[in-house]
Motif scaffolding. Sequence first.
Motif, short mmCIF file in Angstrom:
data_model
loop_
_atom_site.label_atom_id
_atom_site.label_comp_id
_atom_site.label_asym_id
_atom_site.label_seq_id
_atom_site.Cartn_x
_atom_site.Cartn_y
_atom_site.Cartn_z
N LEU A 1 -2.55 -0.46 -13.25
CA LEU A 1 -2.69 -1.83 -12.78
C LEU A 1 -1.76 -2.77 -13.53
CD1 LEU A 1 -4.14 -3.89 -10.96
CD2 LEU A 1 -5.84 -4.14 -12.78
N THR A 2 -1.74 -2.66 -14.83
CA THR A 2 -0.85 -3.51 -15.64
C THR A 2 0.61 -3.25 -15.31
OG1 THR A 2 -2.47 -3.59 -17.42
CG2 THR A 2 -0.22 -4.15 -18.00
N THR A 3 0.97 -1.99 -15.16
CA THR A 3 2.36 -1.64 -14.88
C THR A 3 2.81 -2.16 -13.52
OG1 THR A 3 2.18 0.33 -16.26
CG2 THR A 3 3.95 0.31 -14.62
N LEU A 4 1.96 -2.05 -12.51
CA LEU A 4 2.37 -2.46 -11.17
C LEU A 4 2.22 -3.95 -10.89
CD1 LEU A 4 1.14 0.50 -8.96
CD2 LEU A 4 3.34 0.14 -10.06
N GLU B 1 10.01 10.02 -7.45
CA GLU B 1 11.32 9.54 -7.02
C GLU B 1 12.25 10.72 -6.76
OE1 GLU B 1 12.02 5.49 -9.44
OE2 GLU B 1 11.86 7.28 -10.71
N ARG B 2 12.99 10.64 -5.68
CA ARG B 2 13.97 11.67 -5.35
C ARG B 2 13.38 13.08 -5.36
NH1 ARG B 2 17.29 8.76 -9.48
NH2 ARG B 2 18.22 7.04 -8.32
N GLY B 3 12.16 13.20 -4.85
CA GLY B 3 11.52 14.49 -4.75
C GLY B 3 10.95 15.06 -6.04
N GLN B 4 10.86 14.23 -7.08
CA GLN B 4 10.37 14.70 -8.37
C GLN B 4 9.23 13.82 -8.87
OE1 GLN B 4 11.66 17.31 -10.22
NE2 GLN B 4 13.09 17.82 -8.60
N THR C 1 8.98 7.89 0.38
CA THR C 1 10.04 8.52 -0.41
C THR C 1 9.82 8.33 -1.90
OG1 THR C 1 11.56 8.06 1.40
CG2 THR C 1 12.54 8.63 -0.71
N ASP C 2 9.46 7.13 -2.30
CA ASP C 2 9.23 6.80 -3.71
C ASP C 2 7.89 6.08 -3.83
OD1 ASP C 2 11.87 7.64 -4.38
OD2 ASP C 2 12.65 5.69 -3.78
N PHE C 3 7.12 6.43 -4.85
CA PHE C 3 5.84 5.74 -5.06
C PHE C 3 5.34 6.01 -6.48
CE2 PHE C 3 4.98 9.87 -3.09
CZ PHE C 3 4.04 10.44 -3.94
N TRP C 4 4.43 5.16 -6.94
CA TRP C 4 3.70 5.38 -8.19
C TRP C 4 2.49 6.23 -7.87
CZ3 TRP C 4 4.97 4.03 -13.09
CH2 TRP C 4 6.07 3.17 -13.23
N PRO D 1 0.80 -1.23 0.00
CA PRO D 1 0.00 0.00 0.00
C PRO D 1 0.83 1.28 0.00
CG PRO D 1 -0.76 -1.50 1.70
CD PRO D 1 0.46 -2.10 1.11
N GLU D 2 2.03 1.22 0.54
CA GLU D 2 2.87 2.42 0.58
C GLU D 2 3.58 2.69 -0.74
OE1 GLU D 2 5.33 -1.07 1.88
OE2 GLU D 2 3.34 -0.35 2.40
N SER D 3 3.42 1.81 -1.72
CA SER D 3 4.14 1.97 -2.99
C SER D 3 3.32 2.71 -4.05
CB SER D 3 4.58 0.61 -3.53
OG SER D 3 3.46 -0.16 -3.92
N PHE D 4 2.10 3.14 -3.69
CA PHE D 4 1.31 3.88 -4.66
C PHE D 4 0.41 4.90 -3.97
CE2 PHE D 4 -1.21 0.16 -3.59
CZ PHE D 4 -2.51 0.63 -3.50
N GLN D 5 0.11 5.97 -4.70
CA GLN D 5 -0.79 7.03 -4.25
C GLN D 5 -1.80 7.25 -5.37
OE1 GLN D 5 -0.28 9.28 -1.33
NE2 GLN D 5 1.11 7.69 -0.64
#
Length: 82
Positions: free
Chosen positions: A73-76, A52-55, A33-36, A17-21
Amino acid sequence: MNRHELAAALIAAGVPPESFQIAEVHETSPPPTDFWFLRSGSDDDWEVGAYERGQFDVRANFDTEADAARWMLTTLTGAPSN
């Protein structure tokens, strides 16, 4: 598929759950820090990309929420949506 269905599908697929917003649906606080991400763009479109990296790095733009959700969905997960 809409943003709510996308969030449920990603969690059901075991995506951390922390890997996407997903704007207004699934946002963790504090943000990782990093997410989709999936969000509405400035031209009535939908943006999908990685933070990623604040961008914010927009990887794809779509005319519809459904197309953006299917792409994310397909990408992740590597599995196409129906």
